[in-house]
Design an enzyme around this catalytic site. Structure first.
Site, PDB file in Angstrom:
ATOM      1  N   LYS A 201       2.107  -0.198   9.536  1.00 25.83           N
ATOM      2  CA  LYS A 201       2.170  -1.622   9.160  1.00 25.83           C
ATOM      3  C   LYS A 201       2.069  -2.485  10.424  1.00 25.83           C
ATOM      4  CE  LYS A 201       2.622  -1.105   4.771  1.00 25.83           C
ATOM      5  NZ  LYS A 201       1.456  -1.374   3.928  1.00 25.83           N
TER       6      LYS A 201
ATOM      7  N   THR B 268      10.109  -3.450   7.250  1.00 26.47           N
ATOM      8  CA  THR B 268      10.302  -2.287   8.119  1.00 26.47           C
ATOM      9  C   THR B 268       9.812  -2.564   9.544  1.00 26.47           C
ATOM     10  OG1 THR B 268      10.069   0.119   8.160  1.00 26.47           O
ATOM     11  CG2 THR B 268       8.097  -1.106   7.642  1.00 26.47           C
TER      12      THR B 268
ATOM     13  N   SER C  36       5.715  -5.178   5.663  1.00 25.65           N
ATOM     14  CA  SER C  36       7.039  -4.773   5.200  1.00 25.65           C
ATOM     15  C   SER C  36       8.087  -5.214   6.212  1.00 25.65           C
ATOM     16  CB  SER C  36       7.060  -3.242   5.094  1.00 25.65           C
ATOM     17  OG  SER C  36       8.375  -2.779   4.959  1.00 25.65           O
TER      18      SER C  36
ATOM     19  N   LEU D 176     -10.490   3.722  -0.035  1.00 23.74           N
ATOM     20  CA  LEU D 176     -10.904   2.690   0.925  1.00 23.74           C
ATOM     21  C   LEU D 176     -11.771   3.251   2.038  1.00 23.74           C
ATOM     22  CD1 LEU D 176      -7.797   0.536   1.790  1.00 23.74           C
ATOM     23  CD2 LEU D 176      -9.753  -0.019   0.354  1.00 23.74           C
TER      24      LEU D 176
ATOM     25  N   TYR E 205       5.307   5.365   9.012  1.00 23.30           N
ATOM     26  CA  TYR E 205       4.919   4.382   7.988  1.00 23.30           C
ATOM     27  C   TYR E 205       5.013   2.969   8.574  1.00 23.30           C
ATOM     28  CZ  TYR E 205       5.634   1.103   4.136  1.00 23.30           C
ATOM     29  OH  TYR E 205       5.563  -0.006   3.308  1.00 23.30           O
TER      30      TYR E 205
ATOM     31  N   TYR F 289       2.445  -0.478  -7.944  1.00 29.33           N
ATOM     32  CA  TYR F 289       3.597  -1.237  -8.452  1.00 29.33           C
ATOM     33  C   TYR F 289       3.461  -2.736  -8.165  1.00 29.33           C
ATOM     34  CZ  TYR F 289       8.499  -2.793  -8.512  1.00 29.33           C
ATOM     35  OH  TYR F 289       9.662  -3.477  -8.726  1.00 29.33           O
TER      36      TYR F 289
HETATM   37  P1  NAD Z   1       2.098   1.837  -4.688  1.00 29.52           P
HETATM   38  O1  NAD Z   1       2.035   3.192  -4.116  1.00 29.52           O
HETATM   39  O2  NAD Z   1       2.641   1.676  -6.063  1.00 29.52           O
HETATM   40  O3  NAD Z   1       0.670   1.146  -4.634  1.00 29.52           O
HETATM   41  C1  NAD Z   1      -0.250   1.408  -3.608  1.00 29.52           C
HETATM   42  C2  NAD Z   1      -1.601   1.600  -4.263  1.00 29.52           C
HETATM   43  O4  NAD Z   1      -2.582   1.880  -3.268  1.00 29.52           O
HETATM   44  C3  NAD Z   1      -1.608   2.774  -5.245  1.00 29.52           C
HETATM   45  O5  NAD Z   1      -2.188   2.346  -6.458  1.00 29.52           O
HETATM   46  C4  NAD Z   1      -2.466   3.835  -4.545  1.00 29.52           C
HETATM   47  O6  NAD Z   1      -3.141   4.650  -5.460  1.00 29.52           O
HETATM   48  C5  NAD Z   1      -3.393   2.961  -3.722  1.00 29.52           C
HETATM   49  N1  NAD Z   1      -3.949   3.602  -2.529  1.00 29.52           N
HETATM   50  C6  NAD Z   1      -3.299   4.225  -1.520  1.00 29.52           C
HETATM   51  N2  NAD Z   1      -4.158   4.660  -0.588  1.00 29.52           N
HETATM   52  C7  NAD Z   1      -5.395   4.299  -1.000  1.00 29.52           C
HETATM   53  C8  NAD Z   1      -6.693   4.445  -0.463  1.00 29.52           C
HETATM   54  N3  NAD Z   1      -6.914   5.095   0.695  1.00 29.52           N
HETATM   55  N4  NAD Z   1      -7.744   3.947  -1.141  1.00 29.52           N
HETATM   56  C9  NAD Z   1      -7.559   3.295  -2.307  1.00 29.52           C
HETATM   57  N5  NAD Z   1      -6.342   3.115  -2.873  1.00 29.52           N
HETATM   58  C10 NAD Z   1      -5.279   3.615  -2.219  1.00 29.52           C
HETATM   59  O7  NAD Z   1       2.926   0.930  -3.678  1.00 29.52           O
HETATM   60  P2  NAD Z   1       3.505  -0.538  -3.894  1.00 29.52           P
HETATM   61  O8  NAD Z   1       4.968  -0.417  -4.005  1.00 29.52           O
HETATM   62  O9  NAD Z   1       2.751  -1.242  -4.930  1.00 29.52           O
HETATM   63  O10 NAD Z   1       3.191  -1.149  -2.472  1.00 29.52           O
HETATM   64  C11 NAD Z   1       2.017  -1.887  -2.231  1.00 29.52           C
HETATM   65  C12 NAD Z   1       1.925  -2.174  -0.751  1.00 29.52           C
HETATM   66  O11 NAD Z   1       3.093  -2.875  -0.333  1.00 29.52           O
HETATM   67  C13 NAD Z   1       1.853  -0.913   0.115  1.00 29.52           C
HETATM   68  O12 NAD Z   1       0.965  -1.158   1.176  1.00 29.52           O
HETATM   69  C14 NAD Z   1       3.274  -0.759   0.621  1.00 29.52           C
HETATM   70  O13 NAD Z   1       3.306  -0.102   1.858  1.00 29.52           O
HETATM   71  C15 NAD Z   1       3.706  -2.206   0.750  1.00 29.52           C
HETATM   72  N6  NAD Z   1       5.159  -2.370   0.633  1.00 29.52           N
HETATM   73  C16 NAD Z   1       5.806  -1.889  -0.471  1.00 29.52           C
HETATM   74  C17 NAD Z   1       7.186  -2.013  -0.566  1.00 29.52           C
HETATM   75  C18 NAD Z   1       7.921  -1.461  -1.765  1.00 29.52           C
HETATM   76  O14 NAD Z   1       9.119  -1.263  -1.667  1.00 29.52           O
HETATM   77  N7  NAD Z   1       7.282  -1.242  -2.894  1.00 29.52           N
HETATM   78  C19 NAD Z   1       7.905  -2.644   0.448  1.00 29.52           C
HETATM   79  C20 NAD Z   1       7.208  -3.148   1.557  1.00 29.52           C
HETATM   80  C21 NAD Z   1       5.832  -3.006   1.632  1.00 29.52           C
HETATM   81  C1  UD1 Z   2      13.114   1.941   2.139  1.00 34.76           C
HETATM   82  C2  UD1 Z   2      12.457   2.299   3.449  1.00 34.76           C
HETATM   83  C3  UD1 Z   2      11.655   1.105   3.943  1.00 34.76           C
HETATM   84  C4  UD1 Z   2      10.616   0.741   2.895  1.00 34.76           C
HETATM   85  C5  UD1 Z   2      11.314   0.475   1.574  1.00 34.76           C
HETATM   86  C6  UD1 Z   2      10.307   0.308   0.491  1.00 34.76           C
HETATM   87  C7  UD1 Z   2      13.859   3.983   4.554  1.00 34.76           C
HETATM   88  C8  UD1 Z   2      14.820   4.246   5.656  1.00 34.76           C
HETATM   89  N1  UD1 Z   2      13.468   2.689   4.414  1.00 34.76           N
HETATM   90  O1  UD1 Z   2      13.957   0.815   2.349  1.00 34.76           O
HETATM   91  O2  UD1 Z   2      11.006   1.422   5.139  1.00 34.76           O
HETATM   92  O3  UD1 Z   2       9.908  -0.427   3.290  1.00 34.76           O
HETATM   93  O4  UD1 Z   2      12.126   1.608   1.204  1.00 34.76           O
HETATM   94  O5  UD1 Z   2      10.960  -0.107  -0.659  1.00 34.76           O
HETATM   95  O6  UD1 Z   2      13.441   4.878   3.844  1.00 34.76           O
HETATM   96  N2  UD1 Z   2      20.247   4.568  -1.589  1.00 34.76           N
HETATM   97  C9  UD1 Z   2      21.246   5.381  -2.104  1.00 34.76           C
HETATM   98  N3  UD1 Z   2      20.891   6.399  -2.925  1.00 34.76           N
HETATM   99  C10 UD1 Z   2      19.590   6.665  -3.259  1.00 34.76           C
HETATM  100  C11 UD1 Z   2      18.573   5.816  -2.736  1.00 34.76           C
HETATM  101  C12 UD1 Z   2      18.936   4.803  -1.897  1.00 34.76           C
HETATM  102  O7  UD1 Z   2      22.423   5.183  -1.820  1.00 34.76           O
HETATM  103  O8  UD1 Z   2      19.339   7.613  -3.993  1.00 34.76           O
HETATM  104  C13 UD1 Z   2      20.629   3.434  -0.726  1.00 34.76           C
HETATM  105  C14 UD1 Z   2      20.044   3.532   0.679  1.00 34.76           C
HETATM  106  O9  UD1 Z   2      20.913   4.196   1.529  1.00 34.76           O
HETATM  107  C15 UD1 Z   2      19.901   2.040   1.039  1.00 34.76           C
HETATM  108  C16 UD1 Z   2      19.718   1.332  -0.316  1.00 34.76           C
HETATM  109  O10 UD1 Z   2      20.122   2.266  -1.297  1.00 34.76           O
HETATM  110  O11 UD1 Z   2      21.087   1.595   1.591  1.00 34.76           O
HETATM  111  C17 UD1 Z   2      18.275   0.941  -0.551  1.00 34.76           C
HETATM  112  O12 UD1 Z   2      17.458   2.077  -0.359  1.00 34.76           O
HETATM  113  P1  UD1 Z   2      15.894   2.066  -0.677  1.00 34.76           P
HETATM  114  O13 UD1 Z   2      15.671   1.571  -2.062  1.00 34.76           O
HETATM  115  O14 UD1 Z   2      15.358   3.414  -0.342  1.00 34.76           O
HETATM  116  O15 UD1 Z   2      15.308   0.956   0.290  1.00 34.76           O
HETATM  117  P2  UD1 Z   2      15.443   0.823   1.890  1.00 34.76           P
HETATM  118  O16 UD1 Z   2      16.106   1.986   2.478  1.00 34.76           O
HETATM  119  O17 UD1 Z   2      16.007  -0.512   2.174  1.00 34.76           O
END
Ligand code: NAD
Ligand code: UD1
Length: 337
Positions: free
Chosen positions: A152, A126, A124, A59, A148, A11
């Site tokens: 990080k 987190t 993150s 990886l 998770y 994403y």
């Molecule tokens: P995503 O799952 O859409 O993308 C992660 C990508 O990494 C995927 O394409 C997956 O196939 C690939 N991948 C996973 N393990 C692998 C491996 N061992 N070797 C090669 N490829 C591998 O997630 P995203 O939302 O795009 O997130 C990207 C990064 O940002 C992640 O590290 C995630 O933890 C971090 N992050 C995401 C969010 C969020 O809400 N989307 C928030 C905070 C941090």
């Molecule tokens: C969550 C993760 C966080 C991660 C992030 C990635 C948890 C506790 N935290 O964050 O570690 O980095 O996703 O994007 O899982 N909600 C609803 N109904 C739903 C889904 C969510 O009410 O069906 C609420 C949740 O209670 C929260 C808010 O929406 O208050 C956002 O939720 P979410 O999108 O899952 O993100 P985080 O919880 O902030």
């Protein structure tokens, strides 16, 4: 010279590909597609009109990774690849540490072999754990509440230690808040498989009629409307943040953790009402029990990102939810249609 993007098909990675290609960078993708589809990379090519090499590799497959570094002159790495489902990480900690931490170790060892000393890492918010003082800033103590988060935390610490050991190494730890929305073309977007864990994909699947009603996880939080506050950030703003971090890393050695958020907090009800207003689609919902581990609020200080990167989020919640809906509407089955 190229930038290697691990997890490029995901994403955030796919949106960063678009941003970097549009800024003129050459990129190389490495992804095992465990949580993504190579179709996303096809769409990136379609949006940008540019081609780039894409490797299907885990990886942790040292030989395959080495072959990529042999085939291309890599100047820096943006490391998105990782597993990210919080609940799953609680059930499968070993898989999460193996994939995220061991995968990063293999990557960093190969980078060392080829003298590549620049990494932008997807961390993150987190890592702030159960912090309650808002806004969250980079000086606050860290601590995590699930495996998770600890992966990080551990990778951040590894990069800090690497920078101490090698004064030529640059690492930027980007702590994302809640990335949402999608590219304005509606061609790429968030594509979780199964029932979404995160709020916005759940909302868009209710809107498209795939899910019936949104569970609102608790309305008795210590916030103005009783639902939790989060800092939602448009994924295209986030992608720009990576380009800014690349420029910063090229000019500075050492390790910096930088939040990428908007500094604005929205509640779950704000999200529902804004979605309904900007898209004209009702979101049936009901109040469900709290979800374990959810905090009252989480929102970012933007001061350090503005100061070091000259970066600031530009898009608001209206844009995020309009764009999230365009992606879902145009791709009701995600990339699998
Ligand atoms: P995503 O799952 O859409 O993308 C992660 C990508 O990494 C995927 O394409 C997956 O196939 C690939 N991948 C996973 N393990 C692998 C491996 N061992 N070797 C090669 N490829 C591998 O997630 P995203 O939302 O795009 O997130 C990207 C990064 O940002 C992640 O590290 C995630 O933890 C971090 N992050 C995401 C969010 C969020 O809400 N989307 C928030 C905070 C941090
Ligand atoms: C969550 C993760 C966080 C991660 C992030 C990635 C948890 C506790 N935290 O964050 O570690 O980095 O996703 O994007 O899982 N909600 C609803 N109904 C739903 C889904 C969510 O009410 O069906 C609420 C949740 O209670 C929260 C808010 O929406 O208050 C956002 O939720 P979410 O999108 O899952 O993100 P985080 O919880 O902030």
């Amino acid at each position: 010279m190229s930038v290697l993007l691990t997890g490029a098909a995901g994403y955030v990675g796919s949106h960063a590909c678009v941003e970097l290609l549009n800024q003129g960078y050459s990129i190389v993708s490495a992804d095992n597609y465990v949580n993504s589809s190579p179709v996303a990379l096809e769409r990136v090519r379609q949006i940008t009109g540019r081609d780039f090499p894409a490797y299907e590799t885990d990886l942790r497959d040292e030989e395959k990774l080495r072959a990529i570094f042999r085939a291309h002159k890599i100047e820096s790495v943006i490391h998105f690849a990782g597993l990210k489902a919080v609940g799953e990480s609680v059930k499968k900690p070993l898989e999460y540490y193996d994939n995220n931490l061991y995968g990063s170790i293999v990557l960093l060892k190969i980078m060392r072999e080829f003298g590549v000393k620049s990494m932008i890492f997807s961390s993150s918010a987190t890592v702030y754990g159960a912090a309650t003082k808002m806004p969250l800033d980079e000086k606050m103590p860290l601590g995590c509440v699930n495996p998770y988060g600890w992966t990080k935390f551990a990778i951040e610490q590894l990069l800090r230690d690497l920078c101490l050991a090698d004064p030529d190494f640059s690492a930027v730890l980007l702590r994302y808040f809640n990335p949402v929305g999608s590219h304005k073309s509606g061609l790429i977007g968030d594509n979780p498989s199964g029932i979404p864990n995160n709020l916005i994909p759940y909302v868009t699947r209710v809107a498209v009629g795939e899910l019936e009603r949104l569970p609102v996880f608790g309305n008795d939080y210590n916030t103005p409307d009783g639902t939790p506050l989060r800092d939602y950030i448009h994924v295209c703003d986030l992608a720009r943040g990576h380009a800014a971090a690349m420029a910063y890393a090229a000019a500075h050695k050492g390790c910096e953790a930088i939040n990428l958020g908007t500094g604005k907090a929205s509640s779950v009800l704000d999200v529902i009402h804004t979605f309904e207003r900007v898209n004209g689609v009702p979101i049936p919902h009901f109040i469900a029990p709290r979800r374990a581990g959810d905090a009252d609020e989480s929102w970012s200080s933007t001061e350090k990102a503005e100061r070091l990167l000259g970066w600031k989020a530009e898009k608001g919640l209206d844009d995020m939810l309009r764009d999230a809906w365009r992606w879902q509407r145009q791709n009701p089955k995600g990339y699998h249609a």
